[in-house]
Structure formats: structure tokens, C-alpha cells
Motif scaffolding. Structure first.
Motif, PDB file in Angstrom:
ATOM      1  N   LYS A  56       0.712  -1.193  -0.054  1.00 31.16           N
ATOM      2  CA  LYS A  56       0.041  -0.033  -0.194  1.00 31.16           C
ATOM      3  C   LYS A  56       0.994   1.090   0.015  1.00 31.16           C
ATOM      4  N   GLU A  57       1.951   1.327   0.920  1.00 26.87           N
ATOM      5  CA  GLU A  57       2.979   2.361   0.963  1.00 26.87           C
ATOM      6  C   GLU A  57       3.713   2.494  -0.295  1.00 26.87           C
ATOM      7  N   ALA A  58       3.778   1.483  -1.042  1.00 29.20           N
ATOM      8  CA  ALA A  58       4.585   1.468  -2.108  1.00 29.20           C
ATOM      9  C   ALA A  58       3.826   1.807  -3.341  1.00 29.20           C
ATOM     10  N   PHE A 100       0.202 -15.596  -5.528  1.00 28.67           N
ATOM     11  CA  PHE A 100      -1.175 -15.451  -5.540  1.00 28.67           C
ATOM     12  C   PHE A 100      -1.357 -13.856  -4.486  1.00 28.67           C
ATOM     13  N   GLY A 101      -0.844 -14.162  -3.411  1.00 34.16           N
ATOM     14  CA  GLY A 101      -0.895 -12.851  -2.454  1.00 34.16           C
ATOM     15  C   GLY A 101      -0.368 -11.720  -3.015  1.00 34.16           C
ATOM     16  N   GLY A 102       0.536 -11.704  -3.800  1.00 37.36           N
ATOM     17  CA  GLY A 102       1.210 -10.407  -4.503  1.00 37.36           C
ATOM     18  C   GLY A 102       0.149  -9.845  -5.250  1.00 37.36           C
ATOM     19  N   ASN A 108      -5.417  -4.804  -4.732  1.00 33.04           N
ATOM     20  CA  ASN A 108      -6.300  -4.166  -3.806  1.00 33.04           C
ATOM     21  C   ASN A 108      -5.803  -2.757  -3.433  1.00 33.04           C
ATOM     22  N   ALA A 109      -4.388  -2.542  -3.512  1.00 34.11           N
ATOM     23  CA  ALA A 109      -4.114  -1.213  -3.379  1.00 34.11           C
ATOM     24  C   ALA A 109      -4.352  -0.149  -4.672  1.00 34.11           C
ATOM     25  N   VAL A 121      -6.751  -1.077 -15.986  1.00 30.56           N
ATOM     26  CA  VAL A 121      -6.315  -2.428 -16.564  1.00 30.56           C
ATOM     27  C   VAL A 121      -5.454  -3.088 -15.435  1.00 30.56           C
ATOM     28  N   ILE A 122      -5.936  -4.389 -15.300  1.00 34.79           N
ATOM     29  CA  ILE A 122      -4.935  -5.225 -14.330  1.00 34.79           C
ATOM     30  C   ILE A 122      -4.801  -6.377 -15.172  1.00 34.79           C
TER      31      ILE A 122
END
Ligand code: NDP
Length: 232
Positions: A56-58, A100-102, A108-109, A121-122
Motif C-alpha cells: 500500500k505504501e509503495a 497469489f498474495g502479490g 487491492n492497493a 487495466v489489471i
């Protein structure tokens, strides 16, 4: 041109994606974990994608320099090779949390701003083994199966907000990730590939470029195979 954020942009496929978009005039940010980046005119941020708070910070840092993320490429990944029973909780966590977590953490961020802008676009970099399963790469294949399923679900959830979500699913690509394979293994894989060669990082970057472009404006929720015909 907009702002593209690539996770794992320091090497291999991610680096090829960064260079292609940079050459087209995009503002490029990328995350890396260990590899010190070369000096270039991209924004390199050290960030472990397994850690949601750091991500989130990045992302906030990248957006403060290059503006809202228009295109996210969730590319960072690791693989482990061995019998399923060779691995324990540590490898399970490390592979699932990275692959997956990445995707979970980074999407989410960026999603709130994309929803606010009604566009975005993701693109996740998956693997053909996520589609077929792979002997001696069971954990890795499972993590990519989760990626494919998440991509389809996000596409359904975010389509009404003008956000497209797809995956590029590479076959065998010559990068550091293939260093565990012998030349003999690689030759066998080549022989099994209808197009008769292994993929390059640029082959994958070109598919990402297409999916990010207006030419793909009616494509969402798809897992696009770029594998030389390995999976037909
Ligand atoms: P590489 O091993 O060449 O590069 C991996 C990249 O991911 C590096 O930039 C690395 O950073 C980064 N990374 C790894 N873990 C983390 C983490 N926790 N946080 C942040 N960054 C991290 O791999 P490839 O280029 O080959 O693979 C890219 C993607 O393509 C992966 O998702 C992989 O699963 C997928 N893929 C690759 C295939 C292949 O044959 N090569 C086939 C199918 C899919 P650092 O340099 O700092 O370590």
C-alpha cells in the motif's frame, strides 16, 4: 500515455514489460525485492509483494511520482521444483503469498483509484501450469490456478466500473526462473512446442502490451496463453 506499475520489474519478463512501455512513452514504476536496479528513468521501489502494508505504501509512493496507476501488471513470482511431499508450510506460504498474495495485495492497493476514475487495466502473469497442473511443480501450479480464478472473479466484479482484468499465461520462457532446468530438459520442452522454440520475455511483454491497449477494450476475464502452441 499513462502510468504503468509492474511488480518484479528488475529481471526477466517484468523487465521486458517495463522496457517496452517505457519505449512507448509511458511513466513506468516497478517493484523489486532484492536485485538492485540499473539507473534508468523509471521509478524503482523496493517492496516485497507478500506484505500488504508495504505494498500500500509503495503504491502511494509510485502514485505520488507518476500519478494514478492506469495499468497494473502483477508479474512477480517464484517457483519451487520437487515432489509435493518435499515441501512444508514455509514453501507453501512463500509460493502462495508471492504468486497469489502479490496479486491480491497489489490489486487491492490500486483498485480504489481505478474505481474512482472509472477506468483501469489489471494484467496478471500466470502460467500454463496453472491451467494444466504440473508434476513436480504442484505448489507453483496451484498458486497460478488461484491467480486465474481471481482474475476471472475480479473481471466480473470490476467490469461495471470500467476496469478490465486479464492474465497472460506463458509457456516456457528463457529467464532466470528456468535456471533449474538443464539444457537437455529445455531441448525436450522445445521439441514439445509446436513453434519449435522457447519463449522470450519480449513475447510475453508484447501480449501484455496488447491487453493494455485500446485494441483489447472488449477483452476481460481471459487467460491468454502465450506458449508457442504447447497447450493446444
Ligand atoms: P524471474 O525469476 O526472472 O524474475 C522474478 C521477478 O519477481 C524479479 O523481478 C523478482 O525481484 C520479483 N520478485 C520475486 N519475489 C518477489 C517479492 N516477494 N516481492 C517483489 N518482487 C518479487 O522470473 P520470470 O521473469 O521468469 O517470471 C515472471 C513471472 O512470469 C512470474 O510470475 C512467473 O511465475 C511467470 N512465468 C514465468 C515462466 C518462465 O518460464 N520463466 C513461465 C510461466 C510463467 P528480484 O529481482 O528483486 O528478486
Amino acid at each position: 500515455m499513462g502510468h504503468i506499475l509492474v511488480t518484479g520489474g528488475s529481471r526477466g519478463i517484468g523487465k521486458a514489460v517495463c522496457l517496452l512501455f517505457k519505449s512507448d512513452g509511458w511513466r513506468v514504476s516497478y517493484f523489486y525485492r532484492n536485485t538492485l536496479p540499473n539507473a534508468d528513468d523509471m521509478t524503482a521501489i523496493r517492496c516485497d509483494v507478500r506484505d500488504g502494508d508495504s505494498v500500500k505504501e509503495a503504491v502511494e509512493h509510485a502514485e505520488s511520482i507518476n500519478g494514478t496507476v492506469d495499468v497494473l501488471v502483477s508479474n512477480s513470482g517464484i517457483s519451487v521444483t520437487g515432489l509435493a511431499t518435499d515441501f512444508g508450510t514455509d514453501e507453501y506460504r512463500s509460493v502462495m503469498d508471492t504468486n497469489f498474495g502479490g496479486l491480491f495485495n497489489v490489486s487491492n492497493a490500486v483498485i480504489p483509484s481505478m474505481i474512482h476514475n472509472k477506468q483501469g487495466v489489471i494484467i496478471a502473469i500466470s502460467s500454463m501450469w496453472g491451467q494444466t497442473g504440473a508434476s513436480c511443480e504442484a505448489l507453483y501450479a496451484a498458486s497460478k490456478g488461484a491467480v486465474d480464478s481471481y482474475v476471472r472473479s475480479l473481471a466480473k466484479e470490476l467490469g461495471p466500473s470500467g476496469i478490465r482484468v486479464n492474465a497472460v499465461s506463458p509457456g516456457v520462457v528463457e529467464t532466470d526462473m528456468m535456471s533449474a532446468y538443464s539444457d537437455e530438459d529445455k531441448n525436450e520442452l522445445k521439441n514439445e512446442t509446436p513453434l519449435g522454440r522457447l519463449g522470450t520475455a519480449e513475447d510475453i511483454a508484447n501480449a501484455v502490451y496488447f491487453l493494455a491497449s485500446p485494441a483489447a477494450s472488449y477483452i476481460t476475464g481471459q487467460i491468454i496463453g502465450v506458449n508457442g502452441g504447447f497447450l493446444i
